[in-house]
Design an enzyme around this catalytic site. Structure first.
Site, mmCIF file in Angstrom:
data_model
loop_
_atom_site.group_PDB
_atom_site.id
_atom_site.type_symbol
_atom_site.label_atom_id
_atom_site.label_comp_id
_atom_site.label_asym_id
_atom_site.label_seq_id
_atom_site.Cartn_x
_atom_site.Cartn_y
_atom_site.Cartn_z
ATOM 1 N N LYS A 112 0.835 -1.198 0.000
ATOM 2 C CA LYS A 112 0.000 0.000 0.000
ATOM 3 C C LYS A 112 0.872 1.251 0.000
ATOM 4 O O LYS A 112 0.547 2.263 -0.631
ATOM 5 C CB LYS A 112 -0.912 -0.005 1.223
ATOM 6 C CG LYS A 112 -1.782 1.245 1.341
ATOM 7 C CD LYS A 112 -2.640 1.195 2.591
ATOM 8 C CE LYS A 112 -3.466 2.469 2.731
ATOM 9 N NZ LYS A 112 -2.651 3.664 2.938
ATOM 10 N N ARG A 113 1.985 1.184 0.688
ATOM 11 C CA ARG A 113 2.888 2.340 0.765
ATOM 12 C C ARG A 113 3.389 2.748 -0.618
ATOM 13 O O ARG A 113 3.549 3.929 -0.912
ATOM 14 C CB ARG A 113 4.069 2.005 1.680
ATOM 15 C CG ARG A 113 4.909 3.224 2.104
ATOM 16 C CD ARG A 113 5.992 2.833 3.093
ATOM 17 N NE ARG A 113 5.424 2.309 4.324
ATOM 18 C CZ ARG A 113 5.479 1.028 4.711
ATOM 19 N NH1 ARG A 113 6.071 0.134 3.930
ATOM 20 N NH2 ARG A 113 4.945 0.639 5.842
#
Length: 504
Positions: A263-264
């Site tokens: 997600k980062r």
């Protein structure tokens, strides 16, 4: 393939469904449909500490949006149910006890603090602590304790786990459809925990028991589960059950090609990693989703199919039915697949062109307050002229706003290029010409205006560029005569007059 194909997608409801999970679900779905099989959804909610109540609904809605719905699962064709592991607890305890009775598992009473101390001691010596054949008789378990001591601990309600008794000095011969033959030395395996004293199994035991009783024929899952294959095969052998065939899909890598996509990475580079928007029920943080960012499900499915698989041809655009027909696990790569956010935009652009103008018009109208009073059929006509330049519905306003309102300003660079000293007089005369045309088609407008230009012996650029600037506000847009026809003769004349008044 003669046997009845049954595959399962078994996510944990601990948060939103990652794009990698969607790819796993897709490959299971394609394989099942290719072989007239069954695609099962099982919710693996044994980790109650991380359970998120809304996650199961999110998973189901995500699969539905992608167009890959399950055949069996919670609330649907529950012949092999229940399909939530929390509702199958009685099974796991029964089969954990069978493993103990057969000598393939044992009770372990070691305190967490004791095991942590062992780990730290090993780390200080540059070693890794492994709980297995070489030290289990020195630790607190039913192999090292007497029968009376074990019974006393169980009667007293002492905390325990049930561990698998991994064999010593054996070589496991494993098969994987994607990775081929694999050999494992059992001496390097640890005695994995199968069951906890809170009454819940670990993934390993629950997974095997459920796959067996749900008659799963093929386990298609991510590469991160490959290290568990040895234990899972041993569990099948210990129960004397026939194991399914295994296929471990390659990782989805960051756009740089290094490391697993997270997600980062999406947050940093500005793309979603979830199919639908997700609002964290604890923090309130909202994570973007592909649906909400304007992607079509067909684009996502087509894109994900190529992450680790290829058809062996140059073809890139596939409908879901076409993917089903050509999908083959033997064409799945072993190496990781690099996630390319620009490639999914390319797919989305393609599927944009396949959408009907009416459907796009409905979505566009709903997204812009300025269009609330404008007829949808008119919006659809405008979209038909600009959609080849669009990737998302959100692109339409910049591409087509001049169909719905007169320019509020004129791009300075374009005005300097198009509007010369004699442009005012040319545009005034053109406005008069247009006013006297009984407009029936864009082609008629084109014929009469070009005929006027030729008769006046004016360069086409001296007319067409300022005309486009007057109608659009910039030197961009689709066919100029289509624009004029759509907005109407009178509106075109008013815009020309406004440009004459404002530009100089």
């Amino acid at each position: 393939m003669t046997k009845n194909v049954r595959v399962r997608f078994a996510p944990s409801p601990t948060g939103p469904l990652h794009i990698g999970g969607v790819r796993t679900a897709l490959f299971n779905y394609l394989f099942a449909k290719k072989h007239n099989g069954t695609f099962v959804l099982r919710i693996e909610d044994t980790d109650q500490n991380r359970y998120v109540e809304s996650a199961e609904d999110y998973i189901i809605e995500s699969l539905k949006w992608c167009g890959i719905p399950f055949d069996e699962g919670p609330g649907k064709n529950e012949g092999f149910g229940p399909y939530r592991q929390s509702e199958r607890k009685h099974l796991y305890k029964e089969y954990a006890n069978k493993l103990i009775a057969s000598g393939n598992a044992y009770y372990a009473f070691d305190a967490a603090e004791t095991l942590n101390n062992h780990r730290k001691e090993h780390e200080s010596q540059g070693k890794t602590f492994i709980y297995n054949w070489h030290n289990r008789l020195k630790l607190s378990n039913s192999l090292s304790l007497s029968t009376e001591e074990v019974k006393a601990k169980l009667d007293a309600g002492d905390d325990y786990v049930i561990r698998f008794k991994s064999p010593k000095d054996e070589t496991l011969h494993l098969k994987d459809i994607i990775r081929g033959d694999i050999k494992i030395d059992t001496n390097i395996l640890d005695d994995k925990v199968l069951f906890k004293s809170d009454g819940m199994p670990t993934y390993h035991l629950a997974n095997i028991v459920d796959d067996h009783f749900m008659q799963i024929s093929h386990v298609i899952r991510g590469e991160e589960w490959l290290p568990s294959l040895a234990l899972h095969q041993q569990l099948y052998d210990a129960f004397e059950w026939k194991a399914p065939e295994f296929a471990h899909l390659p990782l989805i890598l960051k756009p740089t090609g290094k490391g697993k996509l997270s997600k980062r990475d999406g947050d940093k580079l500005g793309f979603p990693v979830f199919p639908l928007e997700w609002k964290d029920p604890n923090s309130g943080e909202i994570s973007r989703g592909y649906k909400d960012d304007g992607y079509f499900p067909e684009a996502m499915v087509n894109f994900l199919a190529f992450l680790g698989w290829n058809p062996g041809t140059e073809q890139e655009i596939f409908s879901l039915d076409e993917l089903i027909n050509v999908f083959d696990l033997n064409r799945v790569n072993k190496s990781g697949a690099r996630f390319d956010p620009e490639k999914i935009k390319w797919f989305n652009h393609h599927y944009m062109q396949e959408q009907s103008n009416d459907n796009l018009a409905a979505s566009f109208k709903a997204s812009r307050e300025e269009l609330s009073t404008i007829d949808k059929d008119y919006i659809a006509l405008a979209i038909g002229l600009v959609k080849e330049r669009a990737t998302f519905v959100s692109d339409f306003w910049d591409l087509s706003n001049f169909f719905f309102e007169a320019p509020k300003f004129y791009v300075e660079k374009s005005a300097k290029k198009a509007w010369k000293d004699d442009t005012d007089s040319i545009m005034k005369e053109l406005a008069s010409v247009i006013s006297n045309i009984e407009v029936e088609s864009a082609e008629q407008l084109q014929t009469e205006i070009k005929e006027w230009i030729v008769n006046k012996e004016i360069g086409f650029g001296k007319v067409m560029q300022p005309l486009r600037l007057a109608l659009v506000g910039d030197l961009k847009g689709p066919d100029l005569f289509q624009i004029m026809f759509l907005i109407g003769r009178d509106a075109a004349v008013r815009r020309i007059e406004l440009a004459i008044a404002q530009i100089n």
